[in-house]
Each structure stands twice: as C-alpha cells, then as structure tokens.
Design a protein around this motif. Structure first.
Motif, mmCIF file in Angstrom:
data_model
loop_
_atom_site.group_PDB
_atom_site.id
_atom_site.type_symbol
_atom_site.label_atom_id
_atom_site.label_comp_id
_atom_site.label_asym_id
_atom_site.label_seq_id
_atom_site.Cartn_x
_atom_site.Cartn_y
_atom_site.Cartn_z
ATOM 1 N N LEU A 1 0.820 -1.216 0.000
ATOM 2 C CA LEU A 1 0.000 0.000 0.000
ATOM 3 C C LEU A 1 0.853 1.264 0.000
ATOM 4 C CD1 LEU A 1 -2.868 -0.934 2.507
ATOM 5 C CD2 LEU A 1 -3.095 -0.505 0.045
ATOM 6 N N VAL A 2 2.006 1.216 0.692
ATOM 7 C CA VAL A 2 2.872 2.402 0.763
ATOM 8 C C VAL A 2 4.029 2.316 -0.226
ATOM 9 C CG1 VAL A 2 2.266 2.799 3.178
ATOM 10 C CG2 VAL A 2 4.320 1.474 2.644
ATOM 11 N N HIS A 3 3.970 1.303 -1.120
ATOM 12 C CA HIS A 3 4.959 1.154 -2.196
ATOM 13 C C HIS A 3 6.395 1.045 -1.655
ATOM 14 C CE1 HIS A 3 1.520 2.147 -4.641
ATOM 15 N NE2 HIS A 3 1.441 3.352 -4.114
ATOM 16 N N MET A 4 6.571 0.155 -0.680
ATOM 17 C CA MET A 4 7.890 -0.041 -0.075
ATOM 18 C C MET A 4 8.350 -1.496 -0.120
ATOM 19 S SD MET A 4 8.254 2.440 3.239
ATOM 20 C CE MET A 4 9.880 1.757 3.516
ATOM 21 N N GLU A 5 7.738 -2.291 -0.977
ATOM 22 C CA GLU A 5 8.089 -3.715 -0.999
ATOM 23 C C GLU A 5 9.587 -3.940 -1.223
ATOM 24 O OE1 GLU A 5 5.871 -2.075 -2.948
ATOM 25 O OE2 GLU A 5 4.408 -3.465 -3.811
ATOM 26 N N GLY A 6 10.185 -3.112 -2.070
ATOM 27 C CA GLY A 6 11.590 -3.300 -2.412
ATOM 28 C C GLY A 6 12.573 -2.880 -1.354
ATOM 29 N N ARG A 7 12.114 -2.155 -0.315
ATOM 30 C CA ARG A 7 13.021 -1.681 0.728
ATOM 31 C C ARG A 7 12.704 -2.248 2.103
ATOM 32 N NH1 ARG A 7 15.943 2.924 -0.013
ATOM 33 N NH2 ARG A 7 17.039 2.089 1.816
ATOM 34 N N LEU A 8 11.778 -3.186 2.157
ATOM 35 C CA LEU A 8 11.331 -3.685 3.453
ATOM 36 C C LEU A 8 12.426 -4.459 4.178
ATOM 37 C CD1 LEU A 8 8.596 -3.207 4.732
ATOM 38 C CD2 LEU A 8 7.891 -5.480 4.000
ATOM 39 N N LYS A 9 13.363 -5.060 3.448
ATOM 40 C CA LYS A 9 14.442 -5.838 4.060
ATOM 41 C C LYS A 9 15.627 -4.962 4.483
ATOM 42 C CE LYS A 9 12.505 -9.921 3.223
ATOM 43 N NZ LYS A 9 12.055 -10.839 4.303
ATOM 44 N N ASP A 10 15.589 -3.664 4.164
ATOM 45 C CA ASP A 10 16.689 -2.763 4.520
ATOM 46 C C ASP A 10 16.487 -2.185 5.909
ATOM 47 O OD1 ASP A 10 17.642 -3.205 1.979
ATOM 48 O OD2 ASP A 10 16.738 -1.387 1.147
ATOM 49 N N ARG A 11 17.597 -1.878 6.565
ATOM 50 C CA ARG A 11 17.511 -1.256 7.883
ATOM 51 C C ARG A 11 16.903 0.145 7.782
ATOM 52 N NH1 ARG A 11 23.145 -2.630 11.138
ATOM 53 N NH2 ARG A 11 22.874 -4.920 11.193
ATOM 54 N N VAL A 12 16.141 0.498 8.800
ATOM 55 C CA VAL A 12 15.486 1.811 8.818
ATOM 56 C C VAL A 12 16.519 2.939 8.824
ATOM 57 C CG1 VAL A 12 14.032 3.330 10.231
ATOM 58 C CG2 VAL A 12 13.365 0.950 9.869
ATOM 59 N N SER A 13 17.704 2.676 9.345
ATOM 60 C CA SER A 13 18.761 3.703 9.376
ATOM 61 C C SER A 13 19.163 4.149 7.969
ATOM 62 C CB SER A 13 19.993 3.184 10.119
ATOM 63 O OG SER A 13 20.503 1.999 9.508
ATOM 64 N N THR A 14 18.852 3.337 6.955
ATOM 65 C CA THR A 14 19.192 3.704 5.576
ATOM 66 C C THR A 14 18.043 4.426 4.869
ATOM 67 O OG1 THR A 14 18.381 1.628 4.595
ATOM 68 C CG2 THR A 14 20.648 1.649 5.448
ATOM 69 N N TYR A 15 16.910 4.606 5.529
ATOM 70 C CA TYR A 15 15.736 5.210 4.913
ATOM 71 C C TYR A 15 15.846 6.739 4.902
ATOM 72 C CZ TYR A 15 13.078 0.793 5.235
ATOM 73 O OH TYR A 15 12.638 -0.496 5.106
ATOM 74 N N SER A 16 15.304 7.345 3.858
ATOM 75 C CA SER A 16 15.146 8.796 3.832
ATOM 76 C C SER A 16 13.988 9.184 4.750
ATOM 77 C CB SER A 16 14.842 9.272 2.413
ATOM 78 O OG SER A 16 13.570 8.785 1.995
ATOM 79 N N LEU A 17 13.844 10.494 5.011
ATOM 80 C CA LEU A 17 12.742 10.958 5.856
ATOM 81 C C LEU A 17 11.399 10.601 5.239
ATOM 82 C CD1 LEU A 17 11.686 12.500 8.297
ATOM 83 C CD2 LEU A 17 11.969 14.631 7.002
ATOM 84 N N GLY A 18 11.283 10.748 3.911
ATOM 85 C CA GLY A 18 10.030 10.399 3.249
ATOM 86 C C GLY A 18 9.696 8.929 3.386
ATOM 87 N N MET A 19 10.719 8.071 3.326
ATOM 88 C CA MET A 19 10.490 6.634 3.475
ATOM 89 C C MET A 19 10.084 6.297 4.906
ATOM 90 S SD MET A 19 13.432 4.876 1.135
ATOM 91 C CE MET A 19 12.846 3.262 1.608
ATOM 92 N N ARG A 20 10.676 6.991 5.867
ATOM 93 C CA ARG A 20 10.272 6.759 7.266
ATOM 94 C C ARG A 20 8.810 7.161 7.472
ATOM 95 N NH1 ARG A 20 15.051 7.297 11.536
ATOM 96 N NH2 ARG A 20 16.796 6.683 10.220
#
Length: 300
Positions: free
Chosen positions: A120-139
C-alpha cells in the motif's frame, strides 16, 4: 452505529481552571480527506491527542468507526491509525522487523498483513533494509504502513510533510490521494502548509481559541469568497451602473464586487452603457488568505 469514520460531538477539555477546547463538533466522512487547521494555541494538538486516546475529554463524545472511545476504547483504537509528530522506529532493525514488532502488539493482525501494508505504501523493495538507511520520506511511509496494520477506518496524520523538501511534499500528497482511492480509508490531516491542504483536502475545519469557527468543503469556501475586480472609465459611472446590481467597493483605480455573476455579465452591462473596460477579472482567494482572515492573521 454512525456512518462516519470520525464523529466529534460537543467535546470540551478543561485543564485546571482553563477551558482549552470549548464544545467542538465535526465529522469525517468515509473516504474523505479532511483538513484540520488552526494557529498556534488554537487547540489542534489537544484535540488530536484526545482523538488518539492520549487525553480524555472533559465532556462530549468521540466516535471512531462508530465506537465510543470512552465506552469501547479497544474497538475504537482498532479503527484508528495515526502518526502524531515524527514516527519512531528502531533504526538497527529492518522495515519489516519494525512492522512485525508492532503487529505482535495486536493478536488480530495476521503475518501477511505486513506485506499488504508494504504494498500500500509502495515499499516492498526496501522492506528488508535497515530503517537507518531510509530517507525521511520513506520513514513517513513506513509510519503510515504501521498505522494501517489493523485496517483502520480513519488515519490521522499530524504534519505528515514536516521536514520534507518540495519534491517529497508533492510525493506525499500524491501518495495520500492514491491511498484513499485504493482503500476507501478516511484521512484527517493537520498541517501548517495551507497550499498543500488546499490541493489535498475535500473539506476543512478551521479552529481558533479552542473553537471550530468554520467547517466546509474547500471548493465552496474559496468560491464563496471570489471577487470580481474591474478597472474602467469613467470610474464613477461604472460604479453607479454596477451598484444598481450589487454592492461595490472602490479602492484606488479598481472596483470590487462579490462574484454574484460571471465576468461576461458585468462586461456586457458596462459596454452597453458605453463604459470603457480596461480590465475585468475574477479573484479567487487562497486557503491561506481565508485562514488569515478568519483567524485574524494568527500564525500556525
């Protein structure tokens, strides 16, 4: 049961001897994006804290998905997802691990729901990555995914674009609109970016000094305050002609009227009377203009 995603009925909040919120009422319809606006100190934060169960109202009723938060708190909260201020996650865990952690707090959430909200939030490709690598928008998106785990009927977003750059703000607006279309969820948005609220929301409520002073569709609010501005000569003759139809305000070289008729109507009346029309135009106020007018220029 009520047909509204959210219904606030005559809610007040008194802290010590001070009345912070005074007898407010409003509703959020199914599938609606509802803007909640007010200057600093208006009572928005207190109201939102009551809606999400962090504060108890002194009086009145709050229904979420038809459930009274006082009488049936658990079911009301199951129908509510929210992000108040910035979403907090464990940065050393992946997005998926963070969502799994929150899902374990509610036994009714199945494991497959994690993948559903990620889609739903279009994050399937980044779900296995650590949150520390996420941008503010992804958080922010991960926060919304977390808020959607229980399939709520209402999503409350408090300053969802806070800290985002213009590109991120535009992306978040498109995302919220798409989410509502795909799921039918209702969204209450509180933001100080009035231009974004104008573009995003179906209806808005404006709050000041602990009271709701206006609730209406964004389109009607702005259209009802449209004006016609005319520059013509001789100005006195133009004013006399227009005044026979409606109230006219004179300011410098311009004449102003409320939009009771279209531009072509006024142009025709002036030309028929041999008035030279230099300029005639519709002036549509922005939501920010309206907000400043109604709250007497108060800052958000």
């Amino acid at each position: 049961m009520t047909g509204y995603a959210l219904e606030v009925k005559q809610v007040s909040k008194k802290i010590k001897k001070r009345m912070i919120i005074s007898d407010i009422s409003f509703q959020v319809k199914p599938g609606e994006i509802f803007g909640f606006l007010g200057p600093n100190g208006a009572g928005k934060t207190t109201t939102i804290r009551m809606l999400v169960g962090l504060m108890k109202p002194s009086s009145g009723t709050i229904l979420i998905g038809g459930y009274d938060i006082r009488k049936d708190f658990k079911k009301a909260m199951q129908n509510l997802g929210s992000i108040v201020e910035n979403p907090e996650f464990y940065p050393f865990l992946t997005g998926e691990e963070n969502l799994a952690y929150f899902a374990r707090m509610d036994n009714s959430i199945p494991k497959e729901r994690i993948q559903e909200v990620a889609a739903l939030v279009h994050m399937e490709g980044r779900l296995k990555d650590r949150v520390s690598t996420y941008s503010l928008g992804m958080r922010q998106r991960l926060g919304i995914a977390q808020a959607l785990l229980s399939k709520p009927k209402l999503l409350i977003l408090d300053e969802p674009t806070n800290g985002l750059d213009p590109s991120g703000i535009h992306e978040m607006r498109d995302f919220i609109e798409t989410l509502v279309k795909e799921t039918g969820i209702s969204v209450l948005v509180s933001s100080h970016l009035l231009a974004e609220i104008e573009l995003l929301c179906d209806r808005v409520a404006i709050m000041t000094e602990g009271k709701i002073i206006l609730t209406d569709t964004t389109q009607h609010l702005l259209e009802s305050r449209e004006q016609i501005r005319i520059e013509a000569e001789p100005q006195n003759a133009a004013r006399d002609i227009l005044s026979s139809y409606t109230d006219v305000l004179e300011n410098g070289p311009f004449l102003y009227m409320k939009k009771s008729n279209d531009v072509s109507f006024w142009n025709q009346k002036l030309v028929e009377n041999r008035i030279l029309v230099h300029r005639i135009e519709r002036l549509k106020p922005s939501l920010e203009d309206l907000f400043l007018e109604l709250t007497k220029g108060g800052e958000q």
